[in-house]
Design an enzyme around this catalytic site. Structure first.
Site, PDB file in Angstrom:
ATOM      1  N   SER A 125       0.849  -1.206   0.000  1.00 32.19           N
ATOM      2  CA  SER A 125       0.000   0.000   0.000  1.00 32.19           C
ATOM      3  C   SER A 125       0.880   1.251   0.000  1.00 32.19           C
ATOM      4  O   SER A 125       1.614   1.470  -0.952  1.00 32.19           O
ATOM      5  CB  SER A 125      -0.955  -0.057   1.199  1.00 32.19           C
ATOM      6  OG  SER A 125      -1.989   0.889   1.070  1.00 32.19           O
ATOM      7  N   HIS A 160      -4.091  -1.760  -4.356  1.00 33.38           N
ATOM      8  CA  HIS A 160      -5.510  -2.119  -4.131  1.00 33.38           C
ATOM      9  C   HIS A 160      -6.349  -1.930  -5.400  1.00 33.38           C
ATOM     10  O   HIS A 160      -7.498  -1.491  -5.339  1.00 33.38           O
ATOM     11  CB  HIS A 160      -6.100  -1.273  -2.996  1.00 33.38           C
ATOM     12  CG  HIS A 160      -5.272  -1.246  -1.761  1.00 33.38           C
ATOM     13  ND1 HIS A 160      -4.933  -2.383  -1.058  1.00 33.38           N
ATOM     14  CD2 HIS A 160      -4.694  -0.195  -1.098  1.00 33.38           C
ATOM     15  CE1 HIS A 160      -4.186  -2.036  -0.008  1.00 33.38           C
ATOM     16  NE2 HIS A 160      -4.020  -0.732  -0.018  1.00 33.38           N
TER      17      HIS A 160
END
Length: 244
Positions: A125, A160
């Protein structure tokens, strides 16, 4: 000297199987690599640190943690510590805050030096975003682009890609309008290794998960290409110390 970055779409904080962690450790030649977890993007969240230590103390490595919100190293010791690591693993959280805190403490410069010396830089992330020239982020609330990364990996990164609403369309729009340079969209479950700026390995622990190359195409258009990946299975990567 090989300069390497690994983008992770999972790992100890999200997965139970440990496959991406084992794959990542398998990229390091040291028999017991020194792995430094950097949880800056989460504000050095104690539970995140504990989760890392629980996952990596059971592996064939020497885990450590660099906490900057409770920093206890002077500049010389900080440099010595970071440059002694085989792997720097950056956790998720707020990409913009991460970069600002690193620059305040000079960690950005030390990571460049470690990178040039062959330390494997990786993360999930925000910890994937930070290495590129720019990234797709929710650091400011709504999804947007951040053209302010370390630039150790050419282009941009979007994490993501398949799991958060709006990620795909927003990143594609940013690349199409050249708000972000062409880059890499990482679905959850994917690991991607770059050596000297070139993609050299792509793996997944989820059969349908992919890494995508996203590039501008014509007048505010975009071209998206799914890249081949190897499916990880138990037994890949270091066998000693795998949890379970």
């Amino acid at each position: 000297m090989e300069r390497r970055v690994a983008l992770l779409g999972g790992g100890f904080s999200t997965d139970d199987d440990g496959l991406l962690d084992d794959w990542m450790l398998g990229q390091v030649r040291a028999p017991r690599p020194r792995v430094c977890f950097v949880p800056t993007a989460s504000g050095d969240a104690p539970a995140y640190v504990d989760q890392f230590l629980a996952a990596y103390r059971s592996r064939a490595c020497e885990p450590g943690v660099l906490q900057l919100f409770r920093r206890d190293l002077d500049d010389d010791d900080l440099r010595t510590f970071l440059l002694s690591q085989d792997v720097v693993y950056v956790g998720g959280g707020n990409t913009a805050n991460l970069l600002a805190v690193w620059r305040a403490h000079g960690v950005d410069r030390l990571l460049r030096e470690a990178f040039d010396r062959g330390t494997l830089l990786c993360g999930i992330s925000a910890g994937a975003n930070c290495w590129a020239e720019g990234s797709h982020t929710d650091s400011f609330g709504p999804l947007t682009h951040l053209s302010d990364g370390l630039g150790l990996l050419p282009g941009s990164v979007c994490p993501h890609y398949d799991s958060e609403p709006g990620r795909r369309s927003s990143y594609r729009a940013a690349v199409a309008t050249r708000a972000l340079p062409a880059g890499w969209a990482v679905e959850d479950g994917v690991g991607a290794l770059f050596t000297n700026g070139r993609l050299t390995d792509t793996v997944t622990c989820t059969p349908r998960a992919r890494l995508y190359r996203v590039e501008p195409d014509g007048d505010e258009g975009v071209r998206e290409r799914a890249l081949p990946s190897r499916l990880l299975v138990p037994g890949d990567g270091p066998a000693e110390g795998r949890p379970g």
